[in-house]
Design a protein around this motif. Sequence first.
Motif, PDB file in Angstrom:
ATOM      1  N   PRO A   1       0.346  -0.935  -0.118  1.00 28.10           N
ATOM      2  CA  PRO A   1      -0.118  -0.185  -0.048  1.00 28.10           C
ATOM      3  C   PRO A   1       0.898   1.290   0.112  1.00 28.10           C
ATOM      4  O   PRO A   1       0.632   2.273  -0.563  1.00 28.10           O
ATOM      5  CB  PRO A   1      -1.097  -0.302   1.382  1.00 28.10           C
TER       6      PRO A   1
ATOM      7  N   LEU B   1      -6.591   4.222   0.521  1.00 29.27           N
ATOM      8  CA  LEU B   1      -5.542   3.494   0.858  1.00 29.27           C
ATOM      9  C   LEU B   1      -4.722   4.606   2.238  1.00 29.27           C
ATOM     10  O   LEU B   1      -4.039   3.476   2.713  1.00 29.27           O
ATOM     11  CB  LEU B   1      -4.300   4.173  -0.785  1.00 29.27           C
TER      12      LEU B   1
ATOM     13  N   SER C   1      -6.786   1.304   3.868  1.00 28.89           N
ATOM     14  CA  SER C   1      -5.255  -0.119   4.013  1.00 28.89           C
ATOM     15  C   SER C   1      -4.131   0.178   4.691  1.00 28.89           C
ATOM     16  O   SER C   1      -4.044  -0.657   4.866  1.00 28.89           O
ATOM     17  CB  SER C   1      -4.870   0.341   1.773  1.00 28.89           C
TER      18      SER C   1
END
Length: 256
Positions: free
Chosen positions: A161, A215, A219
């Motif tokens: 990520p 993200l 994530s």
Amino acid sequence: MHMEKMMIGLSLALSVTVWGQKKPIKNTNLTLYSYQTFNCDNQGYYDASKYEKEEIDGVNKLLYKFNGVHFDTNPVFKLSSLEEVRKNKEIHLENLEKQYQEKKQELYSLKVIDLPVWKNLYENTIQIFENEYELNKEEIMAFSDPSTLKTSRFYSTCKEPIDAISSPDKEKMFAAWKNYIELKSKNNADPKGVMARFDAKMNDPQKEDYALIDLIGLSFHNCANSSFRQKRDDEGTAYKDFDKIFTKLKKNCEEL
């Protein structure tokens, strides 16, 4: 004369017997202690010859004050929150640092019971505290400048990520974003709805910001968080072990 000797002997025997029959020794070291758990008021007695109150207070704080999330920060789940964090980045960093210094002073000055279970808990709590502080700081900075994550403490465990977030290639970031949302949709009761909302964001002029929100805030955050906040196998046992310190423990609990 013989009877008199017998009486004297019997009297001596009785006096020895009575003298030897001491009253049962009460533990005068038992000291009252009150503490709150998640939904109970508790009162019990601890043996002051075994424990110091300060040590019990320390374990109490580890279990009930420093367990879980340590910092009060503003989560970023929408564009307005993202804009606010960017605009006031320095204020958020200063607020985080202030919380860190105050909480660190209290946490690091705790005294805990000198047993492996409590010493391990103390060390683990400090590690979680330090990592959570670093994670919060990294996220605040990354929302304004994603490239700062290249030097993240969590890079080795969250390389995928981070590489996508910090890449100058936006298509790489969008591809990682789509993969992440697709994985999330499979565990959702309405996978088509999840993907429809993603498509709408992907076609929005601010799609890059939407991508960063998911993200960085989801994530990367979840990856980094799980790397240091692993569930304690003995977490339930630790609470029970704390209760066992006390005798005549009474719990007054609210019904949830």
